[in-house]
Design a protein around this motif. Structure first.
Motif, mmCIF file in Angstrom:
data_model
loop_
_atom_site.group_PDB
_atom_site.id
_atom_site.type_symbol
_atom_site.label_atom_id
_atom_site.label_comp_id
_atom_site.label_asym_id
_atom_site.label_seq_id
_atom_site.Cartn_x
_atom_site.Cartn_y
_atom_site.Cartn_z
ATOM 1 N N GLY A 100 33.450 43.285 -37.297
ATOM 2 C CA GLY A 100 32.439 43.834 -38.041
ATOM 3 C C GLY A 100 32.899 44.737 -39.016
ATOM 4 O O GLY A 100 32.382 44.880 -40.364
ATOM 5 N N ILE A 101 34.068 45.465 -38.967
ATOM 6 C CA ILE A 101 34.649 46.327 -39.959
ATOM 7 C C ILE A 101 35.225 45.531 -41.131
ATOM 8 O O ILE A 101 34.928 45.796 -42.289
ATOM 9 N N ALA A 102 35.910 44.286 -40.699
ATOM 10 C CA ALA A 102 36.160 43.566 -41.628
ATOM 11 C C ALA A 102 35.080 42.868 -42.629
ATOM 12 O O ALA A 102 35.269 42.871 -43.636
ATOM 13 N N GLY A 103 33.831 42.690 -41.901
ATOM 14 C CA GLY A 103 32.804 41.989 -42.370
ATOM 15 C C GLY A 103 32.233 43.114 -43.410
ATOM 16 O O GLY A 103 31.850 42.903 -44.766
ATOM 17 N N SER A 104 32.212 44.356 -43.045
ATOM 18 C CA SER A 104 31.817 45.201 -43.936
ATOM 19 C C SER A 104 32.630 45.751 -45.140
ATOM 20 O O SER A 104 31.975 46.058 -46.286
ATOM 21 N N ALA A 105 33.873 45.488 -45.014
ATOM 22 C CA ALA A 105 34.657 45.535 -46.256
ATOM 23 C C ALA A 105 34.535 44.523 -47.159
ATOM 24 O O ALA A 105 34.314 44.822 -48.353
ATOM 25 N N LEU A 106 34.242 43.443 -46.781
ATOM 26 C CA LEU A 106 34.129 42.341 -47.520
ATOM 27 C C LEU A 106 32.488 42.783 -48.290
ATOM 28 O O LEU A 106 32.266 42.368 -49.529
ATOM 29 N N GLY A 107 31.423 43.117 -47.378
ATOM 30 C CA GLY A 107 30.110 43.222 -47.960
ATOM 31 C C GLY A 107 30.488 44.380 -48.892
ATOM 32 O O GLY A 107 29.475 44.219 -50.026
ATOM 33 N N ALA A 108 31.203 45.596 -48.803
ATOM 34 C CA ALA A 108 31.290 46.513 -49.791
ATOM 35 C C ALA A 108 31.745 46.064 -50.999
ATOM 36 O O ALA A 108 31.297 46.462 -52.152
ATOM 37 N N MET A 109 32.700 45.087 -50.946
ATOM 38 C CA MET A 109 33.341 44.574 -52.145
ATOM 39 C C MET A 109 32.425 43.781 -52.822
ATOM 40 O O MET A 109 32.291 44.144 -54.116
ATOM 41 N N HIS A 110 31.480 42.943 -52.077
ATOM 42 C CA HIS A 110 30.162 42.307 -53.063
ATOM 43 C C HIS A 110 29.482 43.098 -53.513
ATOM 44 O O HIS A 110 28.939 43.046 -54.757
ATOM 45 N N GLY A 111 29.150 44.197 -52.749
ATOM 46 C CA GLY A 111 28.015 45.321 -53.229
ATOM 47 C C GLY A 111 28.882 45.952 -54.352
ATOM 48 O O GLY A 111 27.801 46.291 -55.244
ATOM 49 N N SER A 112 29.875 46.359 -54.442
ATOM 50 C CA SER A 112 30.329 47.239 -55.584
ATOM 51 C C SER A 112 30.234 46.315 -56.615
ATOM 52 O O SER A 112 30.125 46.772 -57.807
ATOM 53 N N ILE A 113 30.918 45.214 -56.612
ATOM 54 C CA ILE A 113 30.842 44.275 -57.678
ATOM 55 C C ILE A 113 29.726 44.112 -58.343
ATOM 56 O O ILE A 113 29.517 44.048 -59.727
ATOM 57 N N THR A 167 23.135 48.255 -47.966
ATOM 58 C CA THR A 167 22.742 47.158 -47.220
ATOM 59 C C THR A 167 23.554 45.810 -47.219
ATOM 60 O O THR A 167 23.607 45.532 -46.226
ATOM 61 N N THR A 168 24.240 45.772 -48.268
ATOM 62 C CA THR A 168 25.426 44.755 -48.528
ATOM 63 C C THR A 168 26.342 44.890 -47.345
ATOM 64 O O THR A 168 26.905 43.914 -46.700
ATOM 65 N N THR A 169 26.682 46.245 -47.104
ATOM 66 C CA THR A 169 27.821 46.392 -46.328
ATOM 67 C C THR A 169 27.511 46.205 -44.965
ATOM 68 O O THR A 169 28.086 45.817 -44.214
ATOM 69 N N VAL A 170 26.343 46.812 -44.792
ATOM 70 C CA VAL A 170 25.792 46.802 -43.339
ATOM 71 C C VAL A 170 25.589 45.154 -43.036
ATOM 72 O O VAL A 170 25.938 44.530 -41.964
ATOM 73 N N GLY A 171 25.009 44.618 -44.018
ATOM 74 C CA GLY A 171 24.882 42.873 -43.692
ATOM 75 C C GLY A 171 26.358 42.403 -43.489
ATOM 76 O O GLY A 171 26.338 41.214 -42.698
ATOM 77 N N GLY A 172 27.124 42.945 -44.325
ATOM 78 C CA GLY A 172 28.648 42.221 -43.917
ATOM 79 C C GLY A 172 28.843 42.536 -42.565
ATOM 80 O O GLY A 172 29.512 41.682 -41.924
ATOM 81 N N PHE A 173 28.781 43.721 -42.105
ATOM 82 C CA PHE A 173 29.165 43.957 -40.522
ATOM 83 C C PHE A 173 28.482 42.928 -39.592
ATOM 84 O O PHE A 173 29.251 42.480 -38.734
#
Lengths: 372, 380, 306
Positions: C73-86, C195-201
């Protein structure tokens, strides 16, 4: 070898002896090779650690790496497109490879053939019985182990272990070697248990973990209590079978550690016999044989040591079958019909290496499943 | 969501070079404005490479070695260069399959399915002609059939988008999976050639019926056709009424409708062109490389083409150089595997990184005053 | 076994619905939340695969599969955060970034995942809900992983929260009209980033299920476009979390058809049965969309709507 000899301890002992013998050979090879170093290029279609087809090759190649004077370069995940042409050429041009081992069916036509014609000084060997003496160049060649013989032994053991008389087979694609494995399991099982049947599910591709798991589950739901397979990485199938509490037989490499309760035996390649043979020939400057194909009689295949689910009668019968195969006892003894139309497809007795069997495109009567 | 229109690059052309006033320093101003399109991507490429270099250092490998091997394996020798060109050929065509719909505001990723079905169709149509009809007309017919089938397949996605509002990104992807299943079904069943029992394929074409290599090289003609198609489609999209109408639709759908443009036909046409390009790629895979249709057709060119198109900002003229860059990366992958002991996934990571950084760099356009013509600079 | 064939297929479909649907559930719920706020994240395929790898590796190193789920979940939220910030930067196209993240995520997963293909990691245990049944296949079909229930609970919570809480209103406003949200003083980008980060999680957890429960193995062929299918599911679930669950179950059942039909002897045309999930998705999408009505439930700010 008698039943008592094929215990794990003895197997380890004979492996150690074999290794010792090999080191003696290594000494001779290294002296011969000191003058000329050999680079061997190996191309894999998948990952080297897939617990299956590629791993079986990689493990054998590893022992080649230990031979002094031999350098091995490997490339994995090379698809069966012109990418493999370029990989092989790169190994020849940039790494100076003198022997190329192409380990996947689809590499041969046209890629290995074209390259063999272009580089007549480099030897190409391909892991499928496709080399044709009349049309193909002399520096190309084939080597193959008839794994169906080991699958026959699997079938013999499974036939005596099964209580429901239903053996499940998860298959990738309906090509000749896969079909032969399925039919051999049936024939092996029926040779000791005439009521045995084989149920096959085709997943459609060589590596599809979710579908393989679904297929294994579906077979168990349909009543199979022994599961085996022919897919590139049997890990998922064996693990799923173990989870369901049924027995399993392995394929390509040893999956025994994955099924501590349910493993019977498995069909494994023994590529090391062939690879060491090539290394020896090259060291002595002998030309490499163009077509090496065989099964138990040539020591190109083997069965995984028996697991916990193998009963004593099963072990005895399996060992007897192995002995028979080493003495070239035929598997396909006609008349045998196919399971779709009822027409006779095996009319007489065929020697285990007969090319007629390489064209197999049918499932024998007794197998429940269809090729399309 | 972003405040940018769906397909970046579409409306810019409308207000770009065509709109500058004629003046003495016009050429310099245009050069300045257009250089933005080259400098920023190059900057992004450099940043991505730097980031990847840091990644390599972190796992104990040398970035310098890596670059050296990419050069050596992709461009440094005659062999490598031809290897790269050979690998770029299908990428050019599958990239066009993404670029053309992008101009009309659609993001379609169905190139893989169109390639597979197009290649399969051309192999099948050749079967009755082998030995009876001479090679050249056979090959021409095969190419046409490949393009028609590919065009039809992606055209379905375009039609669904217009008629039913079905999201084209997802429908084109679903059609890809379905298309591959169709090909497998026939290749392993009814249309299977029995001479090779271990690799289900259609009947082999034989050397006489295959597309040859460009004389003096080992690269087949596919790359020439690909490049020619890029030029042709560029002209179509920028200099014809059709292209103009398509770009207007891509820029503002409602305005295009209000203007009375035949939006539905434009959407389906662009989708069909896209599919035809991918189908042609499939034809070349069959006729120039494999000699028959089988499961190896689904080699991922369609998906890599998506990347190439985005990096070329959906501009057909920029696609060939980007495709060659990518071809070089992939071509060097083997050498990197063998010499640096890195897994083949390394190239995937680099591709992904380049893609991400390049897309992020989109935000830099219009921010640097150095690119603006002198008049605007004072105002801004 | 001794059951009529049709019952075998139905039981298999039930089992498939439960087993195969769980990763779909998590990914589509994560994507549902993300899209409700007006952003598309196609990169969840990469997040799914990375989550699977991280979960397996973490479980192997720590010996605890639930820690593996958390790590995923943490790895997923990292990718989600990356997507969200870009995607928060102006002029960046979120569909394209999603495709890029998919490649990147898969590449990183395969790269670091190589050493984990061989070893055996502790897996998640399932709850044997079928203990009352005499049929072995029904028992097996009802071996339910706790994550299945967590997924359903998550959907209920999400549906309730979107309707009844202030945060839910904020998310929906941001998704329907960014201008209105800004007028209310909400930071659109921040909401979408969250929301993108949580989605990634959630997608990472879905991936953990793949490698730690079913099929319960890590290797390079683990996902065959499941992340992308889950995004499709959100669309034809009309952005409703509860319908996402139903769609995921349907999809899981469809995936089980192919193999189970072959097992009972319906063996022709297995390629098409294997393609059933894709055909089904496409069919439902066509049936439920229309040029006029597709916009009804769709968050107004979604790029794929315009």
């Amino acid at each position: 070898m008698t039943a008592s000899e094929l215990t794990r301890r003895n197997l380890l002992k004979s492996a150690a002896l074999g290794a010792a013998a090999a080191t003696l050979d290594l000494g001779a090879i290294s002296r011969a090779l000191a003058a000329k170093d050999l680079t061997v290029g190996v191309v894999y279609v998948g990952a080297r650690d897939d617990f299956g087809w590629n791993q079986a090759h990689a493990v054998a190649i590893k022992s080649l790496k230990g031979v002094p004077g031999v350098k091995v370069v490997e490339e994995e995940n090379v698809p069966e497109t012109d990418a493999v042409s370029k990989s092989m050429e790169s190994m020849i041009n940039l790494d100076g490879a003198g022997l190329i081992l192409a380990t996947s069916f689809g590499y041969y036509k046209p890629f290995v053939l074209d390259l063999a014609r272009k580089y007549p000084d480099v030897e190409f060997r391909h892991a499928a019985p496709l080399w044709n003496k009349a049309t193909d160049p002399k520096n190309a060649g084939s080597y193959f182990g008839y794994l169906n013989q080991a699958h026959y032994v699997d079938g013999v053991a499974a036939g005596l272990c099964t209580k429901t008389n239903k053996i499940g087979f998860v298959a990738a694609k309906p090509i000749a070697s896969v079909l032969s494995n399925i039919n051999s399991v049936l024939l092996g099982a029926r040779s000791v248990n005439p009521k045995a049947t084989v149920r096959v599910i085709f997943t459609g591709d060589w590596s599809m973990p979710v579908r393989e798991a679904e297929s294994a589950n579906a077979l168990v739901d349909a009543g199979c209590d022994v599961i085996t397979c022919h897919v590139d990485g049997p890990k998922v199938v064996i693990e799923t079978a173990e989870k369901r509490g049924v027995m399993s037989c392995g394929h390509n490499a040893s999956q025994a550690p994955l099924a501590p309760k349910g493993f019977i035996t498995g069909a494994e390649y023994k590529w090391i016999t062939i690879y060491k043979g090539y290394a020896d020939d090259l060291a002595e400057g002998k030309p490499l044989p163009n077509f090496l194909a065989g099964g138990y009689e040539a020591d190109y295949v083997q069965n995984t040591p028996f697991g916990a689910a193998a009963t004593e009668p099963a072990k005895k019968a399996a060992l007897a079958a192995i002995a028979g195969l080493k003495a070239k006892k035929p598997i396909y003894v006609g008349p045998l019909k196919d399971n779709k139309t009822g027409k006779v497809v095996i009319d007489k007795t065929y020697d285990n290496l007969d090319p007629y069997l390489d064209k197999m495109d049918y499932l024998l009567e007794g197998v429940i499943g269809s090729t399309t | 969501m972003s405040n940018a229109p769906l397909a970046t690059g579409a409306p810019r052309e409308l207000v770009g070079p065509l709109a500058t006033p004629a003046a003495g320093s016009d050429f310099a101003a245009r050069l300045r404005a257009n250089s933005e399109y080259v400098v920023i991507p190059l900057l992004a490429l450099l940043i991505a490479t730097a980031l990847f270099g840091i990644f390599l250092l972190a796992i104990g490998k040398s970035p310098v070695d890596f670059i050296a091997y990419v050069w050596r394996g992709g461009f440094g020798t005659a062999f490598s260069l031809q290897n790269t060109l050979q690998r770029s050929a299908p990428l050019i065509l599958t990239a066009l399959a993404v670029a053309i719909p992008a101009r009309i505001g659609l993001i379609m990723i169905g190139g893989e399915g169109a390639l597979v079905l197009g290649g399969f169709a051309s192999a099948v149509v050749a079967i009755p002609m082998l030995g009876h009809v001479p090679p050249m007309p056979t090959l021409i017919l095969m190419a046409i059939v490949g393009m028609l089938v590919g065009g039809f397949w992606v055209g379905i996605a375009g039609f669904l988008r217009y008629a039913r509002g079905v999201n084209e990104t997802i429908s084109s992807l679903l059609l890809t999976y379905i298309g591959i299943a169709i090909m497998n079904f026939f290749v392993e069943g009814a249309l299977r050639d029995l001479s090779d029992p271990n690799k289900p394929s259609t009947k082999p074409l034989g050397k006489a019926y295959m597309v040859g290599t460009i004389p003096g090289t080992e690269v087949h003609w596919g790359i020439v056709f690909g490049a020619a198609l890029c030029v042709g489609l560029y002209i179509l999209m920028t200099r014809t009424t059709f292209g103009f109408a398509a770009r207007v639709t891509g820029g503002n759908f409602r305005a295009a409708l209000a203007q009375g443009l035949p939006v539905g036909r434009l959407i389906v046409a662009c989708s069909a062109i896209a599919g035809a390009c991918a189908g042609l790629a499939g034809f070349f895979e069959v006729a120039a490389i494999q000699g028959r249709a089988n499961a190896s057709l689904a080699a991922g060119y369609g998906f890599t083409g998506i990347l190439v198109s985005f990096l070329a900002r959906h501009n057909p003229l920029a696609i060939p150089p980007v495709a060659i860059l990518f071809g070089g990366l992939v071509a060097s992958g083997g050498l990197i595997q063998r010499r640096m002991g890195l897994p083949d996934a390394t190239v995937l990571v680099l591709q992904g990184l380049i893609f991400v950084v390049l897309l992020t760099s989109e935000t830099l356009y219009g921010r640097f005053s150095i690119f603006k013509p002198s008049g605007e600079r004072d105002r801004a | 076994m001794n059951e009529p064939a049709i019952l075998t297929v139905l039981i298999a479909m039930l089992g498939g619905a439960i087993r195969v649907s769980t990763p779909f559930m998590f990914v589509s719920l994560g994507e549902c939340l993300t899209e409700k706020s007006g952003r598309v994240n196609l990169g969840l395929e990469g997040t799914l695969v990375l989550g699977a790898m991280v979960a397996y590796a973490a479980s192997y190193h720590t010996g605890n599969p639930w820690l593996g789920v958390l790590a995923a979940g943490i790895a997923g939220s990292a990718l989600g955060a990356m997507h969200g910030s870009i995607c928060g930067l102006p002029r960046v196209n979120d569909v394209a970034v999603g495709i890029a993240m998919m490649l990147f995520g898969v590449g990183v997963a395969f790269f670091f995942g190589k050493p984990y293909i061989q070893p055996e990691a502790p897996r998640l245990a399932s709850i044997p809900l079928g203990f009352w049944s005499g049929s072995a296949s029904l028992k097996s079909a009802l071996q339910v992983n706790p994550l299945f229930f967590i997924g359903i609970a998550l959907a209920i919570v999400m549906a309730w929260a979107l309707r009844n809480t202030r945060s839910g209103l904020v998310v929906r406003t941001v998704g329907d009209s960014a201008a209105a949200a800004r007028a209310m003083g909400i930071s659109v980008n921040l909401v979408r980033l969250m929301t993108t980060t949580v989605g990634g999680f959630a997608a990472g957890v879905g991936g953990a299920f793949l490698s730690l429960s079913y099929p319960g193995s890590w290797n390079q062929g683990l996902s065959s476009g499941q992340g992308l299918m889950a995004v499709a599911l959100v669309i034809f679930a009309r952005w409703d979390p509860l319908r996402c669950i139903a769609a995921a179950l349907l999809f899981g059942a469809a995936g089980a058809i192919g193999p189970s039909l072959q097992a009972i002897g319906v063996t022709q045309g297995y390629y098409f049965f294997n393609a059933a999930p894709y055909i089904l998705t496409l069919g439902i999408m066509i049936a439920t969309s229309s040029a006029k009505h597709s916009a009804r439930d769709m968050p107004g700010e979604l790029s794929i709507a315009k």
